[in-house]
Design a protein around this motif. Structure first.
Motif, PDB file in Angstrom:
ATOM      1  N   UNK A  26      -7.944  -8.005  -5.273  1.00  0.00           N
ATOM      2  CA  UNK A  26      -7.293  -6.937  -5.752  1.00  0.00           C
ATOM      3  C   UNK A  26      -6.511  -5.764  -4.540  1.00  0.00           C
ATOM      4  N   UNK A  27      -7.168  -6.243  -3.330  1.00  0.00           N
ATOM      5  CA  UNK A  27      -7.309  -5.643  -2.183  1.00  0.00           C
ATOM      6  C   UNK A  27      -5.391  -5.820  -2.125  1.00  0.00           C
ATOM      7  N   UNK A  28      -6.119  -7.269  -1.665  1.00  0.00           N
ATOM      8  CA  UNK A  28      -4.422  -8.051  -1.403  1.00  0.00           C
ATOM      9  C   UNK A  28      -3.685  -7.758  -2.689  1.00  0.00           C
ATOM     10  N   UNK A  29      -3.549  -7.879  -3.203  1.00  0.00           N
ATOM     11  CA  UNK A  29      -2.526  -7.737  -4.657  1.00  0.00           C
ATOM     12  C   UNK A  29      -1.784  -6.062  -3.941  1.00  0.00           C
ATOM     13  N   UNK A  30      -2.777  -5.573  -3.550  1.00  0.00           N
ATOM     14  CA  UNK A  30      -1.906  -3.633  -3.320  1.00  0.00           C
ATOM     15  C   UNK A  30      -1.470  -3.836  -1.921  1.00  0.00           C
ATOM     16  N   UNK A  31      -1.884  -4.315  -1.176  1.00  0.00           N
ATOM     17  CA  UNK A  31      -1.174  -4.385  -0.133  1.00  0.00           C
ATOM     18  C   UNK A  31       0.377  -5.036  -0.219  1.00  0.00           C
ATOM     19  N   UNK A  32       0.783  -6.200  -1.345  1.00  0.00           N
ATOM     20  CA  UNK A  32       1.623  -6.976  -2.006  1.00  0.00           C
ATOM     21  C   UNK A  32       2.484  -5.535  -2.031  1.00  0.00           C
ATOM     22  N   UNK A  33       2.290  -5.077  -3.205  1.00  0.00           N
ATOM     23  CA  UNK A  33       2.639  -4.059  -4.001  1.00  0.00           C
ATOM     24  C   UNK A  33       3.106  -3.196  -3.130  1.00  0.00           C
TER      25      UNK A  33
END
Length: 110
Positions: A26-33
């Motif tokens: 989830x952290x990786x996804x939020x960083x990409x967003x």
């Protein structure tokens, strides 16, 4: 269900591992967003500045309206495209965060 203390410890460790893997995804996804959103904001600001320059340098009212109309159309299309892309990124982040739980649930259901 639990034969001894080691089984309880293993279950706790397994649950913590699943939770940490999910949190990492989830952290990786939020960083990409966040990165995508920042890039969009930068691009939007640059396009707005460029349109304002063209608008100020317009020689006639017709040219000013044409420039403004082009900018509004481009900005709207860009916004809709970006919202769609961000929606897909949120969906993918949620799926990635849920994947570790799928494996854990498969073990429990056996």
């Amino acid at each position: 269900m639990f034969n001894n203390f080691e089984d309880i410890q293993k279950l706790g460790k397994d649950n913590m591992d699943v939770m940490m893997e999910s949190f990492g995804a989830m952290t990786k996804g939020m960083q990409a967003i966040a990165s995508e959103f920042a890039d969009f904001q930068k691009k939007s600001f640059e396009e707005g500045s460029s349109a304002m320059e063209k608008l100020v340098s317009a020689k006639s009212l017709d040219k000013a309206f044409e420039t403004h109309s082009e900018y509004v159309k481009t900005a709207y299309e860009g916004f809709v495209g970006e919202v769609t892309k961000l929606g897909e990124m949120y969906t993918e982040a949620a799926k990635d965060a849920y994947k570790p739980y799928e494996g854990a649930m498969a073990k429990v259901s056996k």
